[in-house]
Design an enzyme around this catalytic site. Structure first.
Site, mmCIF file in Angstrom:
data_model
loop_
_atom_site.group_PDB
_atom_site.id
_atom_site.type_symbol
_atom_site.label_atom_id
_atom_site.label_comp_id
_atom_site.label_asym_id
_atom_site.label_seq_id
_atom_site.Cartn_x
_atom_site.Cartn_y
_atom_site.Cartn_z
ATOM 1 N N LYS A 182 1.219 -1.038 0.318
ATOM 2 C CA LYS A 182 -0.548 0.057 0.506
ATOM 3 C C LYS A 182 0.666 1.400 0.365
ATOM 4 C CE LYS A 182 -2.007 2.763 2.546
ATOM 5 N NZ LYS A 182 -1.814 3.803 2.094
ATOM 6 N N GLY A 234 6.304 4.456 8.009
ATOM 7 C CA GLY A 234 5.691 5.987 8.195
ATOM 8 C C GLY A 234 6.346 6.626 9.651
ATOM 9 N N SER A 235 4.670 7.186 10.335
ATOM 10 C CA SER A 235 4.886 7.988 11.734
ATOM 11 C C SER A 235 4.634 6.743 12.856
ATOM 12 C CB SER A 235 3.596 9.221 11.170
ATOM 13 O OG SER A 235 2.898 8.303 11.828
ATOM 14 N N THR A 236 5.692 7.335 13.667
ATOM 15 C CA THR A 236 5.783 7.122 15.356
ATOM 16 C C THR A 236 5.021 6.783 15.810
ATOM 17 O OG1 THR A 236 7.996 7.456 15.283
ATOM 18 C CG2 THR A 236 6.604 6.662 17.094
ATOM 19 N N GLY A 239 2.976 3.593 13.800
ATOM 20 C CA GLY A 239 3.349 2.711 13.729
ATOM 21 C C GLY A 239 3.224 2.312 14.583
ATOM 22 N N GLU A 256 10.038 1.162 9.593
ATOM 23 C CA GLU A 256 10.953 2.317 10.130
ATOM 24 C C GLU A 256 10.246 3.422 9.833
ATOM 25 O OE1 GLU A 256 14.235 0.530 8.704
ATOM 26 O OE2 GLU A 256 14.256 2.259 8.647
ATOM 27 N N CYS A 290 13.796 10.431 7.195
ATOM 28 C CA CYS A 290 13.281 9.530 7.969
ATOM 29 C C CYS A 290 14.737 10.278 8.823
ATOM 30 C CB CYS A 290 12.950 9.166 8.456
ATOM 31 S SG CYS A 290 13.373 8.042 7.401
ATOM 32 N N GLU A 387 9.050 15.693 14.999
ATOM 33 C CA GLU A 387 9.505 16.064 14.705
ATOM 34 C C GLU A 387 8.991 16.810 13.256
ATOM 35 O OE1 GLU A 387 8.494 11.779 11.774
ATOM 36 O OE2 GLU A 387 10.926 11.842 11.392
#
Ligand code: NAI
Ligand code: MG
Length: 485
Positions: A182, A234-236, A239, A256, A290, A387
């Protein structure tokens, strides 16, 4: 732009390009012009289910595994060849979708090609071992097998789509897995181009399926019981949701995630070289990487000079449309990201930070934001902790190196970092003490496919690149044989 037709994208399920069953789709926007450049299918949970079932069938029928590992390597090498032969076309598409200059997109295509070549070479070097079960067990033979983990869902972001997808697809396919990919809703176009290349190269139907869509499409994949493993970039924040969604069938997870990477500059560093390297480390891809070096800790004796030199580097980087040959940086991906980045900087100023360069949106059309250096920040400021994912460097002086390292590690993230010095012993000492998965010495980000990368702390689980990435897609099986009894 009138010379490009609007791309119409479908879903790739079991080797066929099909519309979303709901008939719904969404527009894809060129962030440099705000024009609609594509319209792609919005996959529902039912479409995701069809894609996962297709991958499962392909895996169970061994459509990919029935090829020898060497043959699979040849197919992956062919993927690389096809990508390389269409490098310019792919770079233009990536540039229009993400905003980055075509010249930079070309480097990203080359890096994606390297992913397929590297894992093509490893495909026939995946094997277990025989195990000596000892003299008392002489009549037993022990062996380990390395087997593909099964159906892998891959969810990627928009900042470097071709690389992010290739970093997952190449090792997963080398390992023998079947995949459902995706791409991000913000930049799905090169995923579809890569899907066509995979089929053309001879990846069998159903081995790679592609579903375009938003968060709910990703969520349907993350919770699907037919998925054995999920690999997410992607973003934490997302995640964390992936981990929660994966608990249903305890799928394997690799992540990641975000970063807030430190850059530590010692007094004896080559300041001009450091300024140039640090500027690239934060401003490249407009900071939408990142591993960007976002927090600068410079020794007080070189702080002012270095900050001014980085700001000057930033001012000299032309920000422009992707096809402008002089542009080094493009726009941010979306209005949302533009507002987000500008918001962080504005609140930083309100909190007492000083803008050295940049700090204001560029132009009216397109989501352009300049390289920005913010000095005199303090460790507790939001701009230092969160971030930003934009071209914004936060600079702080230090007196004592131990204090600098403590502050450098004072973050929930642990993705990357760099140290700048002429003293090799200090370089290694700092590199060892930074709690992050990837450290540069006199460079912020370098390496490529051979070097494993990944996060410490809340920057992720697992590693991509190198032989380590294969491990993410393999299971180990022990087989013990009784030789005679
Ligand atoms: P995101 O993490 O929301 O999206 C990444 C991918 O996850 C996309 O394909 C998205 O559709 C999908 N997704 C969203 N919600 C999901 C869910 N509940 N379950 C499964 N998949 C889901 O990142 P986004 O919104 O594009 O960017 C937001 C921020 O995230 C950025 O400002 C940046 O700070 C950070 N980010 C970090 C990246 C990195 O590589 N570390 C990459 C992209 C964003
Ligand atoms: Mg786009």
């Amino acid at each position: 732009m009138a010379d490009h037709p609007v791309v119409v994208g479908k879903l790739l399920i079991d080797g066929d390009w099909v519309p979303a069953t709901s008939g719904r789709g969404f527009d894809v926007v060129d962030p440099g012009t705000e024009e609609v450049i594509g319209h792609v299918a919005d996959a529902s949970a039912a479409d995701v289910d069809a894609a996962v079932r297709a991958a499962r069938r392909a895996f169970d029928e061994e459509r990919w595994l029935r090829l020898s590992s060497a043959q699979r390597g040849i197919v992956l090498w062919r993927v690389a060849d096809l990508m390389a032969s269409r490098a310019e076309e792919l770079a233009r598409l990536e540039s229009r979708d993400v905003g980055m200059p075509v010249s930079q997109a070309a480097l990203m295509v080359a890096e994606a090609v390297n992913q397929f070549r590297y894992y093509a070479g490893l495909a026939d070097k995946i094997h277990g071992s025989t195990v000596d079960l000892g003299p008392a067990e002489r009549r037993m033979h022990g062996a380990t097998y390395r087997e593909p983990v099964g159906v892998v869902a891959m969810i990627v972001p928009w900042n470097a789509p071709l690389i992010a997808m290739s970093m997952k697809l190449a090792p997963a396919l080398a390992a023998g897995c079947a995949c459902v990919l995706k791409p991000s809703e913000e930049a799905p176009l090169t995923a579809l181009a890569l899907g066509r290349i995979l089929l053309e190269a001879g990846v069998p139907a159903g081995v790679v399926n592609i579903v375009t869509g938003f968060g709910p499409t990703g969520a349907a994949l993350a919770e699907h019981p037919g998925v054995d493993k999920i690999s997410f970039t992607g973003s934490t924040a997302v995640g964390r949701k992936i981990v929660a969604a994966a608990t249903g069938n305890l799928k394997r997870v690799s992540l990641e995630l975000g970063g807030k990477s430190p850059v530590v500059v010692l007094p004896e560093a080559d300041i001009d070289a450091a300024a140039a390297g640090i500027a690239v480390g934060i401003f490249w891809n407009s900071g939408q990487i990142c591993t960007s070096g976002t927090r600068l800790f410079a020794h007080e004796s070189v702080y002012e000079k270095l900050v001014d030199a980085i700001a000057e580097q930033g001012r000299s980087m032309k920000v422009g449309y992707g096809t402008d040959p002089d542009a080094l940086l493009g726009p941010l991906i979306s209005r949302r990201q533009l507002d987000r980045v500008a918001g962080f900087v504005d609140r930083g100023v309100d909190a007492g930070a000083r803008i050295v360069s940049g700090g204001q949106r560029l132009g009216e059309r397109g989501f352009y934001y300049p390289p920005t250096v913010v000095a005199d920040v303090t460790p507790a400021m939001e701009i230092v902790r969160e971030e930003i994912f934009g071209p914004v460097l936060c600079a702080m002086p230090f007196t004592d190196l131990d204090d600098a390292i403590t502050l450098a590690n004072d973050t929930e993230y642990g993705l990357a970092g760099s140290v700048w010095t002429r003293d090799i012993a200090v370089a290694h000492r700092v590199a060892r003490r930074l709690r992050a998965g990837r450290i540069g010495v006199n460079v912020h980000r370098a390496g490529g496919v051979q070097m494993p990368v990944g996060g410490y702390k809340q920057s992720g689980w697992g590693r991509e690149n190198g032989p380590d990435a294969l491990e993410e897609y393999l299971e180990t099986k022990s087989v013990v044989t009784m030789l005679d009894r």
